[in-house]
Design an enzyme around this catalytic site. Structure first.
Site, PDB file in Angstrom:
ATOM      1  N   GLU A  44       0.850  -1.220   0.049  1.00 29.40           N
ATOM      2  CA  GLU A  44       0.109   0.041   0.043  1.00 29.40           C
ATOM      3  C   GLU A  44       0.901   1.323   0.024  1.00 29.40           C
ATOM      4  O   GLU A  44       1.760   1.405   1.140  1.00 29.40           O
ATOM      5  CB  GLU A  44      -0.988   0.008   1.026  1.00 29.40           C
ATOM      6  N   ARG A  48       0.437  10.400   0.483  1.00 31.50           N
ATOM      7  CA  ARG A  48       0.534  11.518   1.162  1.00 31.50           C
ATOM      8  C   ARG A  48       2.032  12.157   0.805  1.00 31.50           C
ATOM      9  O   ARG A  48       2.390  13.106   1.277  1.00 31.50           O
ATOM     10  CB  ARG A  48       0.776  11.019   2.615  1.00 31.50           C
ATOM     11  N   LYS A 131     -11.165  -1.934   6.187  1.00 33.64           N
ATOM     12  CA  LYS A 131     -10.102  -1.572   6.997  1.00 33.64           C
ATOM     13  C   LYS A 131     -10.443  -1.137   8.288  1.00 33.64           C
ATOM     14  O   LYS A 131     -11.391  -0.474   8.377  1.00 33.64           O
ATOM     15  CB  LYS A 131      -9.111  -0.608   6.188  1.00 33.64           C
TER      16      LYS A 131
END
Length: 210
Positions: A44, A48, A131
């Site tokens: 993943e 950001r 999640k």
């Protein structure tokens, strides 16, 4: 078939999904190669940093890897991630617009939920692999176990505060398929290009369910 089928398959590849914040796209390919070699194929890359999309492009070319984009917040994030080669998406929460964008792009989504209500709403939309975020701040493994009791049909990937010291607490729960963790790619090792060190950390993490 639920909307989570492909996401569940990806989550089941290894006990830990590395959560990666990549500042330099030049690190992406060797980092992915080290993690895959260590037994962690699902990766993943969080959106950001300015290098994130280029990192996804580079990692998408690594044999054996399945690269996803994390921190999906807007439909624009979804489209950019898919264009860069992401094979799945991860979001801290879930909005109707985000879900619609993922479905329109054919991007398997691991949507975030922290409460029973959020989990039930996502289940109602066809998502049964979620999640659990932020895991530790939301009560940790005891909270996730409690949520799982009345909702056994939902599985989770807890992320947020998961570490080598508490990962097994989550991974031994019946409603946990894998966990997300950033410790397998510490910034100092990435910056130093210590790919062998990262492969060792990945190998240790890959055995957490043994």
């Amino acid at each position: 078939m639920t909307k989570s089928q492909r996401t569940r398959e990806i989550c089941a590849l290894a006990p830990i999904v590395p959560v990666l914040m990549i500042d330099d796209a030049a690190h992406a390919r060797p980092l992915a190669e080290a993690l895959v070699a260590g037994g962690l194929p699902a990766l993943e890359v969080t959106l950001r940093t300015s290098a994130a999309l280029d990192a996804i492009r580079a990692m998408a070319e690594v044999p054996g890897g399945v690269v996803g984009a994390g921190t999906l917040v807007t439909p624009e994030d979804v489209r950019a991630a898919k264009e860069a080669g992401a094979q799945f998406g991860v979001s801290p929460g879930a909005t109707d617009a985000l879900i619609a964008a993922c479905e329109a792009e054919g991007l398997p989504l691991l949507p975030g939920a922290a409460t029973a209500t959020e989990a039930m709403e996502l289940l109602g939309k066809g998502y049964d692999m979620l999640k659990f975020f932020p895991a530790e701040a939301s009560g940790g493994a005891p909270a996730l176990k409690a949520i799982g009791a009345p909702l056994p049909q939902i599985s989770f990937c807890p992320t947020g505060g998961v570490s080598p010291s508490n990962a097994r607490d989550y991974l031994t729960l019946s409603n946990v398929v894998c966990a997300g963790g950033s410790w397998v790619a510490p910034k100092d090792l990435v910056k130093a290009g210590d790919w062998a060190g990262i492969e060792t950390l990945a190998s240790e993490a890959s055995k957490l369910m043994d």
